[in-house]
Design a protein around this motif. Sequence first.
Motif, PDB file in Angstrom:
ATOM      1  N   UNK A 123       0.839  -1.204   0.000  1.00  0.00           N
ATOM      2  CA  UNK A 123       0.000   0.000   0.000  1.00  0.00           C
ATOM      3  C   UNK A 123       0.875   1.255   0.000  1.00  0.00           C
ATOM      4  N   UNK A 124       0.313   2.338  -0.508  1.00  0.00           N
ATOM      5  CA  UNK A 124       1.052   3.598  -0.560  1.00  0.00           C
ATOM      6  C   UNK A 124       1.428   4.076   0.841  1.00  0.00           C
ATOM      7  N   UNK A 125       0.525   3.941   1.803  1.00  0.00           N
ATOM      8  CA  UNK A 125       0.822   4.369   3.176  1.00  0.00           C
ATOM      9  C   UNK A 125       2.013   3.611   3.750  1.00  0.00           C
ATOM     10  N   UNK A 126       2.035   2.306   3.542  1.00  0.00           N
ATOM     11  CA  UNK A 126       3.149   1.502   4.044  1.00  0.00           C
ATOM     12  C   UNK A 126       4.442   1.869   3.326  1.00  0.00           C
ATOM     13  N   UNK A 127       4.351   2.088   2.018  1.00  0.00           N
ATOM     14  CA  UNK A 127       5.540   2.489   1.268  1.00  0.00           C
ATOM     15  C   UNK A 127       6.131   3.769   1.824  1.00  0.00           C
ATOM     16  N   UNK A 128       5.269   4.758   2.065  1.00  0.00           N
ATOM     17  CA  UNK A 128       5.722   6.089   2.461  1.00  0.00           C
ATOM     18  C   UNK A 128       6.156   6.175   3.923  1.00  0.00           C
ATOM     19  N   UNK A 129       5.861   5.146   4.710  1.00  0.00           N
ATOM     20  CA  UNK A 129       6.361   5.107   6.087  1.00  0.00           C
ATOM     21  C   UNK A 129       7.805   4.610   6.112  1.00  0.00           C
ATOM     22  N   UNK A 130       8.206   3.929   5.051  1.00  0.00           N
ATOM     23  CA  UNK A 130       9.546   3.350   4.908  1.00  0.00           C
ATOM     24  C   UNK A 130       9.868   2.354   6.016  1.00  0.00           C
ATOM     25  N   UNK A 131       8.850   1.775   6.612  1.00  0.00           N
ATOM     26  CA  UNK A 131       9.066   0.783   7.672  1.00  0.00           C
ATOM     27  C   UNK A 131       9.753  -0.471   7.133  1.00  0.00           C
ATOM     28  N   UNK A 132       9.680  -0.693   5.848  1.00  0.00           N
ATOM     29  CA  UNK A 132      10.279  -1.849   5.195  1.00  0.00           C
ATOM     30  C   UNK A 132      11.750  -1.617   4.844  1.00  0.00           C
ATOM     31  N   UNK A 133      12.219  -0.377   4.928  1.00  0.00           N
ATOM     32  CA  UNK A 133      13.561  -0.019   4.457  1.00  0.00           C
ATOM     33  C   UNK A 133      14.639  -0.419   5.452  1.00  0.00           C
ATOM     34  N   UNK A 134      15.859  -0.568   4.934  1.00  0.00           N
ATOM     35  CA  UNK A 134      17.011  -0.785   5.804  1.00  0.00           C
ATOM     36  C   UNK A 134      17.182   0.440   6.684  1.00  0.00           C
ATOM     37  N   UNK A 135      17.465   0.227   7.926  1.00  0.00           N
ATOM     38  CA  UNK A 135      17.602   1.354   8.849  1.00  0.00           C
ATOM     39  C   UNK A 135      16.305   1.535   9.612  1.00  0.00           C
ATOM     40  N   UNK A 136      16.403   2.125  10.753  1.00  0.00           N
ATOM     41  CA  UNK A 136      15.224   2.308  11.585  1.00  0.00           C
ATOM     42  C   UNK A 136      14.380   3.466  11.074  1.00  0.00           C
ATOM     43  N   UNK A 137      13.127   3.449  11.439  1.00  0.00           N
ATOM     44  CA  UNK A 137      12.230   4.545  11.060  1.00  0.00           C
ATOM     45  C   UNK A 137      12.721   5.866  11.649  1.00  0.00           C
ATOM     46  N   UNK A 138      13.319   5.808  12.868  1.00  0.00           N
ATOM     47  CA  UNK A 138      13.852   7.037  13.463  1.00  0.00           C
ATOM     48  C   UNK A 138      14.989   7.593  12.615  1.00  0.00           C
ATOM     49  N   UNK A 139      15.861   6.720  12.118  1.00  0.00           N
ATOM     50  CA  UNK A 139      16.986   7.153  11.298  1.00  0.00           C
ATOM     51  C   UNK A 139      16.484   7.796  10.002  1.00  0.00           C
ATOM     52  N   UNK A 140      15.485   7.198   9.393  1.00  0.00           N
ATOM     53  CA  UNK A 140      14.912   7.759   8.169  1.00  0.00           C
ATOM     54  C   UNK A 140      14.233   9.087   8.478  1.00  0.00           C
ATOM     55  N   UNK A 141      13.531   9.157   9.613  1.00  0.00           N
ATOM     56  CA  UNK A 141      12.849  10.402   9.998  1.00  0.00           C
ATOM     57  C   UNK A 141      13.852  11.527  10.264  1.00  0.00           C
ATOM     58  N   UNK A 142      15.024  11.182  10.825  1.00  0.00           N
ATOM     59  CA  UNK A 142      16.046  12.195  11.092  1.00  0.00           C
ATOM     60  C   UNK A 142      16.596  12.792   9.803  1.00  0.00           C
ATOM     61  N   UNK A 143      16.554  12.042   8.745  1.00  0.00           N
ATOM     62  CA  UNK A 143      17.021  12.511   7.444  1.00  0.00           C
ATOM     63  C   UNK A 143      15.830  12.995   6.638  1.00  0.00           C
ATOM     64  N   UNK A 144      14.994  13.787   7.283  1.00  0.00           N
ATOM     65  CA  UNK A 144      13.704  14.204   6.761  1.00  0.00           C
ATOM     66  C   UNK A 144      13.705  14.746   5.363  1.00  0.00           C
ATOM     67  N   UNK A 145      14.650  15.612   5.017  1.00  0.00           N
ATOM     68  CA  UNK A 145      14.640  16.226   3.696  1.00  0.00           C
ATOM     69  C   UNK A 145      14.718  15.207   2.578  1.00  0.00           C
ATOM     70  N   UNK A 146      15.599  14.256   2.744  1.00  0.00           N
ATOM     71  CA  UNK A 146      15.744  13.253   1.692  1.00  0.00           C
ATOM     72  C   UNK A 146      14.615  12.228   1.720  1.00  0.00           C
ATOM     73  N   UNK A 147      14.104  11.924   2.904  1.00  0.00           N
ATOM     74  CA  UNK A 147      12.932  11.054   2.988  1.00  0.00           C
ATOM     75  C   UNK A 147      11.735  11.754   2.361  1.00  0.00           C
ATOM     76  N   UNK A 148      11.640  13.068   2.592  1.00  0.00           N
ATOM     77  CA  UNK A 148      10.563  13.842   1.960  1.00  0.00           C
ATOM     78  C   UNK A 148      10.717  13.847   0.446  1.00  0.00           C
ATOM     79  N   UNK A 149      11.957  13.953  -0.029  1.00  0.00           N
ATOM     80  CA  UNK A 149      12.227  13.895  -1.466  1.00  0.00           C
ATOM     81  C   UNK A 149      11.792  12.540  -2.026  1.00  0.00           C
TER      82      UNK A 149
END
Length: 147
Positions: A23-49
């Motif tokens: 689902x799009x919601x799951x994709x955009x949470x990046x919970x499936x990605x390597x690295x923790x969700x906190x780490x991805x959230x800290x890199x907000x600009x690029x996650x937003x990109x």
Amino acid sequence: MSRRKGRILAFQALYSWDVGETSEDELLSFSWADGSEEQIAQNGGDADFARLLVRGTLDKISEIDALIASHLSPSWTMERLNKVTLAVLRMSVYSLLYQNDLHPTIIIDEAIAIVKDYGQDESFKFINAILDKISKDVSNTRNNSDN
């Protein structure tokens, strides 16, 4: 994260969407990605990109797929494309069409770099040829509409 990492994250999300029907919601949470969700959230600009690329691509998927299909040789179909190649093409075509602040050369070079890392051996040549044709068509269309 860098913009390249944002593009890689977007490519991986689009690949997951196509292969796993995530689902799009799951994709955009990046919970499936390597690295923790906190780490991805800290890199907000690029996650937003990455989110911008994924949302934009999915919102315009019919238009993007039609454009890709129209630039394939007669012996190729969309179904025949490798899923990695297709995900990179979709994301890059979205950028060519809708991210006018990015030079087409940068978009194409980034696509080639990603597909060299994640795709099949010679797929970067295919990606380069298709994106180059689409880039020229988009440029011609913009130039004609400016006149």
